[in-house]
Motif scaffolding. Sequence first.
Motif, PDB file in Angstrom:
ATOM      1  N   THR A 189      55.625  32.615  36.974  1.00 50.34           N
ATOM      2  CA  THR A 189      54.533  31.846  37.580  1.00 50.34           C
ATOM      3  C   THR A 189      54.157  32.423  38.920  1.00 50.34           C
ATOM      4  OG1 THR A 189      55.305  29.858  36.449  1.00 50.34           O
ATOM      5  CG2 THR A 189      53.843  29.537  38.326  1.00 50.34           C
ATOM      6  N   ALA A 190      55.171  32.805  39.653  1.00 53.50           N
ATOM      7  CA  ALA A 190      54.905  33.395  40.970  1.00 53.50           C
ATOM      8  C   ALA A 190      54.127  34.686  40.823  1.00 53.50           C
ATOM      9  CB  ALA A 190      56.229  33.628  41.702  1.00 53.50           C
ATOM     10  N   ALA A 191      54.536  35.466  39.805  1.00 57.49           N
ATOM     11  CA  ALA A 191      53.821  36.739  39.587  1.00 57.49           C
ATOM     12  C   ALA A 191      52.372  36.453  39.192  1.00 57.49           C
ATOM     13  CB  ALA A 191      54.529  37.539  38.512  1.00 57.49           C
ATOM     14  N   SER A 192      52.213  35.425  38.310  1.00 59.36           N
ATOM     15  CA  SER A 192      50.856  35.066  37.880  1.00 59.36           C
ATOM     16  C   SER A 192      50.050  34.563  39.062  1.00 59.36           C
ATOM     17  CB  SER A 192      50.926  33.999  36.790  1.00 59.36           C
ATOM     18  OG  SER A 192      51.619  34.502  35.648  1.00 59.36           O
ATOM     19  N   MET A 193      50.714  33.752  39.897  1.00 57.54           N
ATOM     20  CA  MET A 193      50.021  33.227  41.079  1.00 57.54           C
ATOM     21  C   MET A 193      49.635  34.364  42.006  1.00 57.54           C
ATOM     22  SD  MET A 193      49.626  29.988  40.815  1.00 57.54           S
ATOM     23  CE  MET A 193      49.315  29.509  42.504  1.00 57.54           C
ATOM     24  N   GLU A 194      50.479  35.357  42.090  1.00 54.90           N
ATOM     25  CA  GLU A 194      50.157  36.512  42.954  1.00 54.90           C
ATOM     26  C   GLU A 194      48.976  37.263  42.398  1.00 54.90           C
ATOM     27  OE1 GLU A 194      52.403  40.361  44.954  1.00 54.90           O
ATOM     28  OE2 GLU A 194      53.470  39.018  43.574  1.00 54.90           O
ATOM     29  N   GLU A 195      48.981  37.433  41.056  1.00 53.64           N
ATOM     30  CA  GLU A 195      47.841  38.110  40.444  1.00 53.64           C
ATOM     31  C   GLU A 195      46.573  37.279  40.620  1.00 53.64           C
ATOM     32  OE1 GLU A 195      48.855  38.735  36.428  1.00 53.64           O
ATOM     33  OE2 GLU A 195      50.426  40.254  36.825  1.00 53.64           O
ATOM     34  N   LEU A 196      46.743  35.920  40.441  1.00 55.84           N
ATOM     35  CA  LEU A 196      45.582  35.045  40.623  1.00 55.84           C
ATOM     36  C   LEU A 196      45.083  35.113  42.049  1.00 55.84           C
ATOM     37  CD1 LEU A 196      43.687  32.911  39.480  1.00 55.84           C
ATOM     38  CD2 LEU A 196      45.407  31.166  40.033  1.00 55.84           C
ATOM     39  N   SER A 197      46.012  35.199  42.967  1.00 56.54           N
ATOM     40  CA  SER A 197      45.631  35.287  44.382  1.00 56.54           C
ATOM     41  C   SER A 197      44.889  36.570  44.648  1.00 56.54           C
ATOM     42  CB  SER A 197      46.891  35.193  45.255  1.00 56.54           C
ATOM     43  OG  SER A 197      46.551  35.335  46.606  1.00 56.54           O
ATOM     44  N   ASP A 198      45.345  37.640  44.019  1.00 52.49           N
ATOM     45  CA  ASP A 198      44.643  38.918  44.192  1.00 52.49           C
ATOM     46  C   ASP A 198      43.242  38.813  43.601  1.00 52.49           C
ATOM     47  OD1 ASP A 198      46.833  39.981  45.453  1.00 52.49           O
ATOM     48  OD2 ASP A 198      47.678  40.906  43.623  1.00 52.49           O
ATOM     49  N   THR A 199      43.186  38.178  42.437  1.00 50.29           N
ATOM     50  CA  THR A 199      41.869  38.027  41.780  1.00 50.29           C
ATOM     51  C   THR A 199      40.947  37.195  42.636  1.00 50.29           C
ATOM     52  OG1 THR A 199      42.903  38.225  39.611  1.00 50.29           O
ATOM     53  CG2 THR A 199      40.700  37.238  39.699  1.00 50.29           C
ATOM     54  N   VAL A 200      41.482  36.082  43.150  1.00 48.19           N
ATOM     55  CA  VAL A 200      40.661  35.210  44.010  1.00 48.19           C
ATOM     56  C   VAL A 200      40.250  35.941  45.252  1.00 48.19           C
ATOM     57  CG1 VAL A 200      40.739  33.120  45.407  1.00 48.19           C
ATOM     58  CG2 VAL A 200      41.674  33.080  43.105  1.00 48.19           C
ATOM     59  N   SER A 201      41.152  36.754  45.771  1.00 44.83           N
ATOM     60  CA  SER A 201      40.825  37.509  46.985  1.00 44.83           C
ATOM     61  C   SER A 201      39.720  38.506  46.699  1.00 44.83           C
ATOM     62  CB  SER A 201      42.088  38.211  47.501  1.00 44.83           C
ATOM     63  OG  SER A 201      41.766  38.984  48.624  1.00 44.83           O
TER      64      SER A 201
END
Length: 326
Positions: free
Chosen positions: A286-298
């Motif tokens: 989940t953390a990895a997904s959240m990091e990827e999501l954060s990158d995407t959002v960024s």
Amino acid sequence: MALLTGMGGMGLFGIARSNETMKSIYEDRMTPIAQLGEIKALLLRNRLAIAVALVTPTPEVIAASAQTVEANMQEIGKVYDAYLATVLTKEEEKLARAFTESRRRLLEEGLKPALAALKAGNASEAQRLVVEKIRPLYAPVGSGIESLIALQLEVAKRDFAASEARYASIHAASIVALVGGIFFAGLFGWVLVRSIGRQLGAEPGEAASVAQSVAAGDLSTPIILKPGDTTSLMAQLKSMQASLAQVVAVVRQGSEGVATASAEIAQGNHDLSARTEQQASALEETAASMEELSDTVSRNADSAALANQLATQAARVARQGGDVVA
């Protein structure tokens, strides 16, 4: 204890009586025999002194014989008084009174007149007195002395016989008491053993062996009780053995429950650890997904900013174009 005290008292009584008997034989019989023997010897010396004076009627011999007879008479009086001071039996008192009278007559009617005749130089009168008075009067005196001596021996013999009979009685009583003591001691020991046996419920060695087995933790040793035995040591040991076995069973059952619960807890801990690891892995994912999501959002934010900038520029250009058109 009472039997021993009785035996001791009986022995002391026998010793005391024997001592009294021996003392009586010595003081009241042997001493009088010696005194009477001395009196008898002095009487014979008086007769001998008078006979010597008659055979040799010289003044010197007569004086010496008279002095001897007078001294002997005084000594006889002292010894006889000492004899009378001893313990006399009834029969002895009777004989002593007869002897006293016979001795008085011998002195008054025989010895003193004969001495007076000798001192006066009348040998024929002295000879007559010896034949007619001294000899006849001496017979009851001599027999009286012999009777008194014989009586002393007879009484001493009776005292000795009584002492022997007393010894025999005490000896027999001591044997009876000893046999009775042994019998009662054996009976007491048998009763004591039976009482201890009833209290133990078995032989002492068997009771000790069972107690050692129980103390060592061996609760499987069979304890056999006598019929109706509920109060003896063996009965109490058996009850204690049963109680201990029950306690051990309860403790064992509890230990098994604790072991099962411990195993279940261990298994639960293992499952919890596995689930925790799974949740940790999921959290990591989940953390990895959240990091990827954060990158995407960024990136989307950057793109939005760029689009906004482009839109602003387009609007400005459009405004400028409108101004130009106008």
